[in-house]
Scaffold this motif. Structure first.
Motif, short mmCIF file in Angstrom:
data_model
loop_
_atom_site.label_atom_id
_atom_site.label_comp_id
_atom_site.label_asym_id
_atom_site.label_seq_id
_atom_site.Cartn_x
_atom_site.Cartn_y
_atom_site.Cartn_z
N GLN A 41 0.83 -1.24 -0.05
CA GLN A 41 0.00 0.07 -0.08
C GLN A 41 0.81 1.35 -0.29
OE1 GLN A 41 -3.42 -0.18 -0.31
NE2 GLN A 41 -2.83 -1.83 -0.96
N LEU A 42 2.04 1.17 0.89
CA LEU A 42 2.90 2.53 0.76
C LEU A 42 3.41 2.52 -0.58
CD1 LEU A 42 4.35 4.52 2.48
CD2 LEU A 42 6.12 3.08 2.70
N VAL A 43 3.92 1.50 -1.37
CA VAL A 43 4.42 1.61 -2.67
C VAL A 43 3.42 2.28 -3.44
CG1 VAL A 43 5.22 0.61 -4.74
CG2 VAL A 43 6.14 -0.09 -2.39
N ALA A 44 2.17 1.61 -3.44
CA ALA A 44 1.08 2.40 -4.42
C ALA A 44 0.73 3.59 -4.06
CB ALA A 44 -0.23 1.53 -4.10
N TYR A 45 0.81 4.06 -2.65
CA TYR A 45 0.67 5.58 -2.63
C TYR A 45 1.68 6.46 -3.03
CZ TYR A 45 0.06 9.83 0.33
OH TYR A 45 0.01 11.04 0.76
N VAL A 46 2.85 6.23 -2.85
CA VAL A 46 3.86 6.70 -3.36
C VAL A 46 3.81 7.07 -5.06
CG1 VAL A 46 6.53 6.97 -3.83
CG2 VAL A 46 5.47 6.24 -1.41
N ASN A 47 3.55 6.07 -5.62
CA ASN A 47 3.20 5.93 -7.13
C ASN A 47 2.27 6.51 -7.48
OD1 ASN A 47 3.89 4.72 -9.81
ND2 ASN A 47 1.94 3.87 -9.59
N ALA A 48 1.11 6.84 -6.77
CA ALA A 48 -0.06 7.51 -7.05
C ALA A 48 0.21 8.97 -6.87
CB ALA A 48 -1.42 7.18 -6.16
N SER A 49 1.15 9.45 -5.96
CA SER A 49 1.41 10.94 -5.78
C SER A 49 2.36 11.34 -6.74
CB SER A 49 2.35 10.75 -4.38
OG SER A 49 1.51 10.40 -3.27
N ARG A 50 3.40 10.25 -7.41
CA ARG A 50 4.12 10.70 -8.36
C ARG A 50 3.57 10.88 -9.67
NH1 ARG A 50 9.24 6.74 -7.54
NH2 ARG A 50 10.03 7.84 -5.57
N LYS A 51 2.22 10.04 -9.81
CA LYS A 51 1.78 10.32 -11.12
C LYS A 51 0.67 11.44 -11.03
CE LYS A 51 2.83 6.44 -13.03
NZ LYS A 51 3.52 6.42 -14.40
N VAL A 52 0.11 11.81 -9.97
CA VAL A 52 -0.74 12.99 -9.95
C VAL A 52 0.13 14.33 -10.08
CG1 VAL A 52 -2.09 14.49 -8.32
CG2 VAL A 52 -2.34 11.82 -8.36
N ASP A 53 1.24 14.17 -9.56
CA ASP A 53 2.25 15.04 -9.91
C ASP A 53 2.61 15.32 -11.49
OD1 ASP A 53 4.26 17.43 -8.70
OD2 ASP A 53 5.76 15.98 -9.82
N LEU A 54 2.88 14.26 -12.00
CA LEU A 54 3.09 14.21 -13.63
C LEU A 54 2.01 14.65 -14.18
CD1 LEU A 54 4.90 13.29 -16.02
CD2 LEU A 54 3.90 10.96 -15.56
N VAL A 55 0.63 14.37 -13.85
CA VAL A 55 -0.49 14.69 -14.54
C VAL A 55 -0.54 16.48 -14.41
CG1 VAL A 55 -2.84 15.02 -14.34
CG2 VAL A 55 -1.79 12.83 -14.12
N VAL A 56 -0.27 16.88 -13.34
CA VAL A 56 -0.41 18.43 -13.22
C VAL A 56 0.73 18.84 -14.27
CG1 VAL A 56 -1.81 18.65 -11.09
CG2 VAL A 56 0.67 18.71 -11.08
N ARG A 57 1.92 18.68 -13.95
CA ARG A 57 2.89 19.19 -14.75
C ARG A 57 2.79 18.87 -16.11
NH1 ARG A 57 7.40 16.46 -14.30
NH2 ARG A 57 6.98 14.80 -12.86
N SER A 58 2.41 17.69 -16.59
CA SER A 58 1.99 17.56 -18.10
C SER A 58 0.97 18.37 -18.75
CB SER A 58 1.79 16.22 -18.24
OG SER A 58 2.94 15.62 -17.89
N ILE A 59 -0.12 18.59 -17.97
CA ILE A 59 -1.38 19.54 -18.47
C ILE A 59 -1.04 20.80 -18.58
CG2 ILE A 59 -3.60 20.19 -18.02
CD1 ILE A 59 -4.17 17.62 -17.03
N SER A 60 -0.04 21.29 -17.68
CA SER A 60 0.18 22.68 -17.52
C SER A 60 1.10 22.97 -18.66
CB SER A 60 1.15 23.11 -16.17
OG SER A 60 2.29 22.36 -16.17
N GLN A 61 2.20 21.93 -19.17
CA GLN A 61 3.08 22.34 -20.27
C GLN A 61 2.22 22.25 -21.50
OE1 GLN A 61 6.11 22.68 -20.46
NE2 GLN A 61 6.85 22.49 -18.56
N MET A 62 1.07 21.51 -21.68
CA MET A 62 0.42 21.46 -22.81
C MET A 62 -0.59 22.78 -23.03
SD MET A 62 -1.61 17.76 -22.68
CE MET A 62 -0.65 16.24 -22.27
N ILE A 63 -1.05 23.37 -21.92
CA ILE A 63 -2.10 24.51 -21.91
C ILE A 63 -0.94 25.73 -22.22
CG2 ILE A 63 -3.61 25.89 -20.69
CD1 ILE A 63 -4.62 23.32 -21.80
#
Length: 242
Positions: A41-63
């Motif tokens: 569960q800890l690994v899954a939480y860390v991975n989810a945190s990184r993915k959400v960070d990737l989502v906001v950074r990628s979308i901000s770059q697109m816009i």
């Protein structure tokens, strides 16, 4: 006085250790399983945190890379509802876990993550600033347009409202819909992408709490002084402020 037969049985029982390993396993196994599942569960939480960070950074770059229109009708970069839908859908590619999480909750993938877009323009309120490193006292931050989306109504947790100047906050303060880091203030504009994903443990969800993973990205436009919103064909995913 103890009978000889009973004494014989006691002597036989004392060295008997056939079930010792099984007893030790029964005592230790629950703790091992708890550590194993907790680590997963800890690994899954860390991975989810990184993915959400990737989502906001990628979308901000697109816009932020939206260019001005070719007809020179405005110097501002323009995005429309198609751009917002495309970048929102890209979050499924960046964060595939959304699909399985939506299936587990009996919902669509886009209903388990909230993403808000906003374009912020800074307007001067004073001729000079006493502190060149902190210009929040000399500029107001105004929302030019903001997104509503399917899972982000006007009452949602990330909605940046029209008509209310955003309040400068410490750079390390948690992001809120009414504040901006004070280091962003100055003669420019910025694209803000906010996202929140509720992480629910796969194992022990009935007993373990869920955690909100919140991430925000702030980026200046690349090819224009401001990213504006083209309301042509708007389907309600965003609102342009008056």
């Amino acid at each position: 006085m103890m009978r000889p037969a009973l004494l014989t049985r006691i002597r036989r029982f004392r060295p008997a250790d056939d079930g010792l390993a099984a007893t030790e396993l029964a005592l230790v196994l629950p703790m091992l399983l708890a550590l194993l599942l907790g680590g997963i569960q800890l690994v899954a939480y860390v991975n989810a945190s990184r993915k959400v960070d990737l989502v906001v950074r990628s979308i901000s770059q697109m816009i932020s890379q939206a260019p001005p229109p070719t007809d020179n009708s405005t110097v501002n970069g323009l995005v429309n509802q198609g751009d917002l839908h495309f970048s929102y859908d890209a979050s499924l590619v960046l964060f595939p876990f959304l699909m399985s999480e939506g299936r587990r909750q009996g919902r669509q993938w886009w209903q388990v993550i909230t993403i808000n877009y906003a374009s912020i323009q800074f307007k001067p309120t004073a001729a000079t600033c006493a502190d060149p490193t902190d210009q929040s006292a000399c500029y107001s931050a105004n929302v030019v347009w903001t997104s509503t989306g399917t899972t982000q109504p006007a009452s949602g947790p990330l909605y940046r409202r029209c008509g209310a100047a955003l309040i400068p906050a410490d750079n390390n303060a948690a992001a809120t819909p009414t504040t901006l880091p004070r280091s962003l203030y100055g003669p420019a504009s910025v694209v803000v992408i906010d996202a929140v994903f509720t992480f629910t443990p796969t194992f022990g969800a009935r007993y373990l709490p869920s955690f909100d993973i919140k991430r925000s990205a702030y980026i200046q436009p690349r090819y224009a002084p401001l990213i504006d919103y083209d309301t042509t064909g708007n389907d309600g995913i965003a609102t342009k402020c008056p």
